[in-house]
Design a protein around this motif. Structure first.
Motif, PDB file in Angstrom:
ATOM      1  N   THR A 107       0.389  -0.884  -0.063  1.00  0.00           N
ATOM      2  CA  THR A 107      -0.057   0.018  -0.206  1.00  0.00           C
ATOM      3  C   THR A 107       1.191   1.416  -0.527  1.00  0.00           C
ATOM      4  O   THR A 107      -0.019   2.402  -0.717  1.00  0.00           O
ATOM      5  N   LEU A 108       2.154   1.173   0.939  1.00  0.00           N
ATOM      6  CA  LEU A 108       2.346   2.903   0.573  1.00  0.00           C
ATOM      7  C   LEU A 108       3.224   2.086  -0.513  1.00  0.00           C
ATOM      8  O   LEU A 108       4.124   4.180  -0.777  1.00  0.00           O
ATOM      9  N   PHE A 109       3.873   1.839  -0.763  1.00  0.00           N
ATOM     10  CA  PHE A 109       5.468   1.765  -1.813  1.00  0.00           C
ATOM     11  C   PHE A 109       5.330   0.516  -2.895  1.00  0.00           C
ATOM     12  O   PHE A 109       6.298   0.420  -3.690  1.00  0.00           O
ATOM     13  N   LYS A 122       9.257   4.941   9.235  1.00  0.00           N
ATOM     14  CA  LYS A 122       8.986   3.570   9.491  1.00  0.00           C
ATOM     15  C   LYS A 122       7.732   2.688   8.199  1.00  0.00           C
ATOM     16  O   LYS A 122       7.562   3.365   7.347  1.00  0.00           O
ATOM     17  N   ASP A 123       8.304   1.464   8.088  1.00  0.00           N
ATOM     18  CA  ASP A 123       7.854   0.746   6.413  1.00  0.00           C
ATOM     19  C   ASP A 123       6.502   0.462   6.884  1.00  0.00           C
ATOM     20  O   ASP A 123       6.311   0.309   6.135  1.00  0.00           O
ATOM     21  N   ASP A 124       5.609   0.842   7.857  1.00  0.00           N
ATOM     22  CA  ASP A 124       4.965  -0.160   7.976  1.00  0.00           C
ATOM     23  C   ASP A 124       3.519   1.611   8.034  1.00  0.00           C
ATOM     24  O   ASP A 124       2.349   1.510   8.791  1.00  0.00           O
ATOM     25  N   GLU A 125       4.342   2.999   8.433  1.00  0.00           N
ATOM     26  CA  GLU A 125       3.407   3.477   8.567  1.00  0.00           C
ATOM     27  C   GLU A 125       4.093   5.141   7.703  1.00  0.00           C
ATOM     28  O   GLU A 125       4.621   5.543   7.263  1.00  0.00           O
ATOM     29  N   LEU A 126       2.618   5.862   7.894  1.00  0.00           N
ATOM     30  CA  LEU A 126       2.901   6.910   6.810  1.00  0.00           C
ATOM     31  C   LEU A 126       3.762   8.395   7.047  1.00  0.00           C
ATOM     32  O   LEU A 126       3.528   8.129   8.340  1.00  0.00           O
ATOM     33  N   ASN A 180       8.517  10.992  -5.953  1.00  0.00           N
ATOM     34  CA  ASN A 180       7.793  10.536  -6.159  1.00  0.00           C
ATOM     35  C   ASN A 180       6.672   9.255  -5.090  1.00  0.00           C
ATOM     36  O   ASN A 180       6.455   8.049  -5.459  1.00  0.00           O
ATOM     37  N   GLY A 181       7.434   9.887  -3.779  1.00  0.00           N
ATOM     38  CA  GLY A 181       7.131   8.859  -2.714  1.00  0.00           C
ATOM     39  C   GLY A 181       5.700   9.692  -2.035  1.00  0.00           C
ATOM     40  O   GLY A 181       4.640  10.156  -2.874  1.00  0.00           O
ATOM     41  N   PRO A 198      -2.759   6.411   1.530  1.00  0.00           N
ATOM     42  CA  PRO A 198      -1.659   7.552   0.796  1.00  0.00           C
ATOM     43  C   PRO A 198      -2.386   8.571   0.123  1.00  0.00           C
ATOM     44  O   PRO A 198      -2.363   9.844   0.237  1.00  0.00           O
ATOM     45  N   GLN A 199      -3.630   8.464  -0.779  1.00  0.00           N
ATOM     46  CA  GLN A 199      -3.825   9.515  -1.458  1.00  0.00           C
ATOM     47  C   GLN A 199      -4.912   9.770  -0.126  1.00  0.00           C
ATOM     48  O   GLN A 199      -5.444  11.338  -0.288  1.00  0.00           O
ATOM     49  N   GLU A 200      -5.438   9.123   0.808  1.00  0.00           N
ATOM     50  CA  GLU A 200      -6.598  10.368   1.432  1.00  0.00           C
ATOM     51  C   GLU A 200      -5.084  10.848   2.445  1.00  0.00           C
ATOM     52  O   GLU A 200      -6.118  12.310   2.009  1.00  0.00           O
ATOM     53  N   TYR A 201      -4.721  10.980   2.738  1.00  0.00           N
ATOM     54  CA  TYR A 201      -3.852  11.398   3.504  1.00  0.00           C
ATOM     55  C   TYR A 201      -3.093  12.615   2.583  1.00  0.00           C
ATOM     56  O   TYR A 201      -3.447  13.899   3.463  1.00  0.00           O
TER      57      TYR A 201
END
Length: 339
Positions: free
Chosen positions: A117-119, A132-136, A147-148, A269-272
């Motif tokens: 989902t993140l990357f 963190k690899d599991d957080e925004l 383009n992160g 991510p897009q909502e964020y």
């Protein structure tokens, strides 16, 4: 003061002990020979010398600042070999905990997300210990060259169609391809675009010129207006969320970093990103770093008097050593010296 001068002063004055601080790059593999040379020179002046990289975050400051500390104790002092660098305090305030403007913001635990989902399944190798690899991310970077999941592009803040966004992302994706040149970033010609987007029209590229997103190079190729990595967009490089664990390193040259005065939370991510633009960027709910902020981020006492001119004071704080770090380093030195 240059290190050779410092070494000469130590040799001439022979203090019981000393503390030196320098950038962490001194301990990097490419500079390690220089570090060893400095340590040997200091040892040859009659000192037991030890060094370590210490991080401000480990001593209660939410600032990403790691530095090399070198401690020397004169060899004729009986306990000169006993010096031990202080251990981390395990006290980790967030940015909102030390800045007055952010005191009323509530902290909410972030949603855990999977790497896909993140990357999109590929975790960037450049992520730091504070990402963190599991957080925004706790920050948004303004750049047309990245383009992160928390990157804000000029086409995000300038009114553009989905088609125009796609064209911009095409340049972002292909500008580093060796097919289009040997530079780290290469402009694309209309013909180059036509190979990738077969139905593109020249007027579409020219429209992006008019909007100030693209520019024409001297050889009539298209490149981003914001084509330097650290320049940011609209004089902003990063906006740090108040719930962040860490603020970027303060520097003497200043920065284009800002702090958001409201917090946002999302599960995608897009909502964020949309929330950031709507709740923080567009209503300008962010503030630049002031000397008062820099004073606190460096751990100076509340009653510390600094230069009345904000820019001068920020430069001084950018050159300073984080107070809690040097305090604990010095306390151990005084203990060994029995002072």
């Amino acid at each position: 003061m240059r290190l050779p001068c410092v070494i000469r002063l130590v040799n001439k004055n022979q203090p019981k002990g000393f503390i030196f601080e320098n950038v962490s790059g001194l301990a990097s593999p490419k500079n390690r020979d220089n570090l060893e040379l400095i340590l040997n020179e200091l040892a040859n002046t009659g000192y037991c010398v030890k060094w370590k990289v210490l991080h401000a975050y480990d001593f209660g400051l939410p600032q990403n600042r790691d530095r090399v500390f070198i401690v020397g104790i004169r060899r004729d002092i009986e306990r000169c070999q006993e010096y031990k660098f202080p251990k981390p305090l395990n006290i980790h305030p967030k940015v909102l905990d030390i800045l007055d403007e952010l005191k009323n913001i509530n902290f909410v635990e972030k949603v855990k997300l999977d790497a896909n989902t993140l990357f999109k399944g590929v975790i960037p190798p450049s992520r730091t210990r504070f990402q963190k690899d599991d957080e925004l991310n706790d920050f948004f970077i303004f750049s047309d060259l990245r383009n992160g999941h928390t990157t804000i592009h000029s086409w995000d803040i300038i009114n553009t169609s989905d088609r125009e966004k796609m064209i911009c992302l095409t340049l972002l994706k292909y500008r580093r391809s060796k097919k289009y040149g040997d530079k780290d970033g290469n402009p694309l010609s209309f013909e180059d675009f036509r190979e990738i987007i077969t139905d593109i029209e020249i007027n579409e590229l020219n429209k992006l010129l008019e909007k100030g997103i693209f520019r024409l190079t001297s050889d009539h190729k298209y490149e981003f207006v914001n084509s330097k990595n650290m320049t940011g967009i609209n004089n902003i490089y990063r906006i740090i969320l108040p719930t962040a664990e860490i603020f970027p390193t303060l520097t003497a040259t200043g920065s284009k970093d800002h702090i958001a005065t409201v917090s946002i939370h999302a599960s995608h991510p897009q909502e964020y990103k949309n929330l950031f633009l709507e709740k923080i960027y567009q209503p300008q709910k962010y503030i630049p770093i002031t000397a008062k902020h820099a004073c606190k981020l460096q751990g100076f006492p509340l009653n510390f008097e600094y230069h009345k001119k904000d820019e001068v004071a920020k430069k001084q704080f950018g050159n300073a050593v984080p107070v809690p770090v040097v305090e604990y380093v010095a306390k151990e030195l005084l203990r060994v010296l029995d002072i």
